[in-house]
Scaffold this motif. Sequence first.
Motif, PDB file in Angstrom:
ATOM      1  N   ALA A 114      49.708  43.248  55.587  1.00 26.46           N
ATOM      2  CA  ALA A 114      50.144  42.232  54.623  1.00 26.46           C
ATOM      3  C   ALA A 114      50.044  42.811  53.214  1.00 26.46           C
ATOM      4  O   ALA A 114      49.284  43.733  52.962  1.00 26.46           O
ATOM      5  N   GLN A 115      50.816  42.257  52.305  1.00 30.37           N
ATOM      6  CA  GLN A 115      50.822  42.736  50.929  1.00 30.37           C
ATOM      7  C   GLN A 115      50.465  41.591  49.992  1.00 30.37           C
ATOM      8  O   GLN A 115      50.817  40.441  50.248  1.00 30.37           O
ATOM      9  N   THR A 116      49.775  41.932  48.915  1.00 32.53           N
ATOM     10  CA  THR A 116      49.421  40.936  47.917  1.00 32.53           C
ATOM     11  C   THR A 116      49.937  41.377  46.555  1.00 32.53           C
ATOM     12  O   THR A 116      50.181  42.558  46.324  1.00 32.53           O
ATOM     13  N   THR A 152      47.015  29.345  54.399  1.00 38.18           N
ATOM     14  CA  THR A 152      45.822  29.720  53.654  1.00 38.18           C
ATOM     15  C   THR A 152      45.405  31.086  54.165  1.00 38.18           C
ATOM     16  O   THR A 152      45.440  31.337  55.368  1.00 38.18           O
ATOM     17  N   PHE A 153      45.011  31.961  53.263  1.00 43.01           N
ATOM     18  CA  PHE A 153      44.639  33.306  53.679  1.00 43.01           C
ATOM     19  C   PHE A 153      43.404  33.770  52.923  1.00 43.01           C
ATOM     20  O   PHE A 153      43.028  33.209  51.893  1.00 43.01           O
ATOM     21  N   ALA A 154      42.784  34.793  53.476  1.00 38.80           N
ATOM     22  CA  ALA A 154      41.631  35.419  52.839  1.00 38.80           C
ATOM     23  C   ALA A 154      41.559  36.871  53.290  1.00 38.80           C
ATOM     24  O   ALA A 154      42.145  37.243  54.320  1.00 38.80           O
ATOM     25  N   SER A 205      47.739  38.576  40.608  1.00 35.29           N
ATOM     26  CA  SER A 205      47.321  37.243  41.043  1.00 35.29           C
ATOM     27  C   SER A 205      46.573  37.248  42.369  1.00 35.29           C
ATOM     28  O   SER A 205      45.942  36.257  42.720  1.00 35.29           O
ATOM     29  N   LYS A 206      46.683  38.331  43.134  1.00 31.94           N
ATOM     30  CA  LYS A 206      46.045  38.459  44.448  1.00 31.94           C
ATOM     31  C   LYS A 206      46.618  37.480  45.474  1.00 31.94           C
ATOM     32  O   LYS A 206      46.011  37.231  46.501  1.00 31.94           O
ATOM     33  N   PHE A 207      47.791  36.889  45.190  1.00 29.94           N
ATOM     34  CA  PHE A 207      48.443  36.010  46.153  1.00 29.94           C
ATOM     35  C   PHE A 207      49.165  36.838  47.198  1.00 29.94           C
ATOM     36  O   PHE A 207      49.640  37.938  46.930  1.00 29.94           O
TER      37      PHE A 207
END
Length: 166
Positions: free
Chosen positions: A88-90, A124-126, A94-96
């Motif tokens: 995954a990429q953020t 929702t992710f972490a 913003s780190k979204f």
Amino acid sequence: MNRVLNIIVALMVGTTAIAEPLTDNTSKDVTTKAEKKKAKAEKKKKNKEENDTQKEVIEAGTIYIYGIAYSPMDSMVYVTDELMLKDAQTYRKSKFLYGREELSKQLKTHLAQKGERDRICSVTFASTVKELDKEYAKQMKKLKKNGFLIKSVGQNEFRFTTIRWE
């Protein structure tokens, strides 16, 4: 008489000499300054867009994610299992999570195929399982407190697919 002509000529020349540069120079300076400011703003915007597209998205590795789908007209809430999303990429600042909207659409499409149309979906992710577990527990507690019926969408039924920056 000669003296009067000299005064008249001096006044005419003086008035003309003073009036022309003030109006012409002032309008040229204002126009020039406005044009320079506009050009500078456009250049800055173009550079920012180029930098954003090149540097904004970074590899984030593994992300942990779950999705929720609800309808304001129904008390049933669909919740996916906590899933691991590889590669995954953020966004850098913003780190979204990149592609959150598309991930929500994946869940919405899956539920629409099952006959549950008009659901509002969110994800929702972490970056760690611990953070996601904490958020998941908080969300489940809130849903139960508000009287929603929770239906689980298992891993064997639905999985998110990674959205990549091209």
